[in-house]
Design a protein around this motif. Structure first.
Motif, mmCIF file in Angstrom:
data_model
loop_
_atom_site.group_PDB
_atom_site.id
_atom_site.type_symbol
_atom_site.label_atom_id
_atom_site.label_comp_id
_atom_site.label_asym_id
_atom_site.label_seq_id
_atom_site.Cartn_x
_atom_site.Cartn_y
_atom_site.Cartn_z
ATOM 1 N N THR A 109 -8.336 -14.721 -6.686
ATOM 2 C CA THR A 109 -9.102 -13.739 -7.443
ATOM 3 C C THR A 109 -9.059 -12.415 -6.703
ATOM 4 O O THR A 109 -9.325 -12.367 -5.494
ATOM 5 C CB THR A 109 -10.567 -14.194 -7.620
ATOM 6 N N ILE A 110 -8.687 -11.351 -7.414
ATOM 7 C CA ILE A 110 -8.664 -10.013 -6.835
ATOM 8 C C ILE A 110 -9.476 -9.109 -7.754
ATOM 9 O O ILE A 110 -9.170 -9.008 -8.953
ATOM 10 C CB ILE A 110 -7.223 -9.474 -6.686
ATOM 11 N N LEU A 131 0.901 -3.002 -6.326
ATOM 12 C CA LEU A 131 1.000 -1.723 -5.641
ATOM 13 C C LEU A 131 -0.417 -1.172 -5.572
ATOM 14 O O LEU A 131 -1.140 -1.167 -6.569
ATOM 15 C CB LEU A 131 1.895 -0.763 -6.426
ATOM 16 N N VAL A 132 -0.827 -0.738 -4.373
ATOM 17 C CA VAL A 132 -2.175 -0.216 -4.180
ATOM 18 C C VAL A 132 -2.062 1.282 -3.932
ATOM 19 O O VAL A 132 -1.544 1.710 -2.897
ATOM 20 C CB VAL A 132 -2.895 -0.897 -2.994
ATOM 21 N N GLY A 133 -2.523 2.076 -4.895
ATOM 22 C CA GLY A 133 -2.443 3.531 -4.779
ATOM 23 C C GLY A 133 -3.475 4.092 -3.811
ATOM 24 O O GLY A 133 -4.370 3.380 -3.336
ATOM 25 N N THR A 134 -3.376 5.355 -3.534
ATOM 26 C CA THR A 134 -4.313 6.002 -2.603
ATOM 27 C C THR A 134 -5.739 6.016 -3.150
ATOM 28 O O THR A 134 -6.687 6.180 -2.396
ATOM 29 C CB THR A 134 -3.880 7.446 -2.291
ATOM 30 N N ASP A 135 -5.889 5.805 -4.460
ATOM 31 C CA ASP A 135 -7.215 5.734 -5.068
ATOM 32 C C ASP A 135 -7.761 4.306 -5.084
ATOM 33 O O ASP A 135 -8.853 4.050 -5.566
ATOM 34 C CB ASP A 135 -7.168 6.277 -6.490
ATOM 35 N N GLY A 136 -6.988 3.350 -4.555
ATOM 36 C CA GLY A 136 -7.419 1.960 -4.505
ATOM 37 C C GLY A 136 -7.116 1.176 -5.762
ATOM 38 O O GLY A 136 -7.387 -0.015 -5.821
ATOM 39 N N LYS A 137 -6.541 1.813 -6.776
ATOM 40 C CA LYS A 137 -6.211 1.090 -8.007
ATOM 41 C C LYS A 137 -4.995 0.206 -7.767
ATOM 42 O O LYS A 137 -4.030 0.618 -7.132
ATOM 43 C CB LYS A 137 -5.952 2.067 -9.138
ATOM 44 N N LEU A 138 -5.084 -1.009 -8.294
ATOM 45 C CA LEU A 138 -3.995 -1.970 -8.160
ATOM 46 C C LEU A 138 -3.165 -1.977 -9.432
ATOM 47 O O LEU A 138 -3.707 -1.993 -10.532
ATOM 48 C CB LEU A 138 -4.542 -3.371 -7.929
ATOM 49 N N PHE A 184 0.823 -1.203 0.000
ATOM 50 C CA PHE A 184 0.000 0.000 0.000
ATOM 51 C C PHE A 184 0.862 1.261 0.000
ATOM 52 O O PHE A 184 1.933 1.288 0.609
ATOM 53 C CB PHE A 184 -0.919 0.012 1.221
ATOM 54 N N ALA A 185 0.362 2.294 -0.658
ATOM 55 C CA ALA A 185 1.040 3.585 -0.684
ATOM 56 C C ALA A 185 1.226 4.070 0.753
ATOM 57 O O ALA A 185 0.349 3.861 1.598
ATOM 58 C CB ALA A 185 0.214 4.602 -1.475
ATOM 59 N N ASN A 244 -12.324 5.590 0.111
ATOM 60 C CA ASN A 244 -13.457 5.420 -0.808
ATOM 61 C C ASN A 244 -13.237 4.270 -1.789
ATOM 62 O O ASN A 244 -13.786 4.270 -2.873
ATOM 63 C CB ASN A 244 -13.696 6.731 -1.563
ATOM 64 N N PHE A 245 -12.412 3.293 -1.428
ATOM 65 C CA PHE A 245 -12.227 2.175 -2.349
ATOM 66 C C PHE A 245 -12.406 0.835 -1.663
ATOM 67 O O PHE A 245 -12.323 0.715 -0.449
ATOM 68 C CB PHE A 245 -10.892 2.250 -3.094
#
Length: 180
Positions: A112-113, A127-134, A53-54, A88-89
Motif C-alpha cells: 500500500t502506497i 516516479l516521484v516528482g519534486t512535489d512528492g506526487k507519484l 526520485f527526481a 513538504n511532502f
C-alpha cells in the motif's frame, strides 16, 4: 547513505527466505531510489516496488524511523509500515506478506502506497516528482539482476543494472532521471 526497514534475505541460490520492506538510497542527502524485495526458499529475489526520485528531489528532513512505524515479523509473516517526509511532502507505505508455516512459500503479499493497494507480481515502478506526487510507469524491463543479494547492500551492481534496464525500456523513465 542507505536506510532500510525489514530483514535482509540471502542470495538467490540459497534456500533461505527474507525480505527488505524498504531500502532507501540517498546521494548528497537526496533520495534517489527506494525499493522493497522478497526472497522465498524456492525462488529468486524479486522487487516488490521501486520508487525513482527526481534528480532535484528535496533533501530528506525526516526518514520514517520513529514516525509511527509498525514492524512485526516472524518466519511466516511480516507487517511493516513506514513514512517518508521530504521537503513538504509525505509518502506513507505499508507492506505485508504471509507464507506457509511449513514450507515458508509465499501465500499472499500486500503493498500500500499513500492509501492505494498495488499487486507485487510485476513490481510497480513509480516516479516521484519534486512535489512528492507519484506517477506509476508500466515497464517490461527485467527488474532483478541475476546476482542480486538483498543482504549485501554494499554491492550496488544489481541495483544499478535495474535502473539501466528501466531507462532502456522506458523513454519516460530515462527522461525523468536525466532532467536537471
Amino acid at each position: 547513505m542507505t536506510h532500510s526497514v525489514g530483514m535482509a534475505g540471502r542470495p538467490k541460490n540459497d534456500t533461505s527466505r527474507g525480505f527488505i520492506g524498504c531500502m532507501m538510497v540517498f546521494l548528497d542527502e537526496r533520495p534517489t531510489i527506494c525499493f522493497g524485495a522478497q526472497k522465498r526458499p524456492s525462488g529468486e529475489t524479486h522487487y516488490t516496488y521501486i520508487l525513482l526520485f527526481a534528480p532535484d528531489a528535496p533533501k530528506a528532513e525526516i526518514f520514517g524511523f520513529g514516525k509511527g512505524n509498525v514492524i512485526t515479523e516472524a518466519p511466516d509473516h511480516a507487517n511493516i509500515a513506514w513514512k517518508y517526509e521530504m521537503g513538504n511532502f509525505v509518502i506513507d507505505m505499508a507492506y505485508a506478506y504471509k507464507s506457509d508455516k511449513n514450507t515458508l512459500e509465499l501465500t499472499s503479499e500486500k503493498l500500500t502506497i499513500n492509501g492505494e493497494e498495488y499487486a507485487t507480481e510485476t513490481p510497480p515502478v513509480f516516479l516521484v516528482g519534486t512535489d512528492g506526487k507519484l506517477k506509476r510507469v508500466f515497464t517490461k524491463a527485467k527488474t532483478v539482476g541475476p546476482e542480486l543479494d538483498i543482504g549485501r547492500t554494499q554491492n550496488p551492481t544489481a541495483l544499478l543494472q535495474t535502473i539501466e534496464e528501466l531507462k532502456k525500456d522506458s523513454q519516460e523513465i530515462a527522461a525523468f532521471l536525466t532532467k536537471k
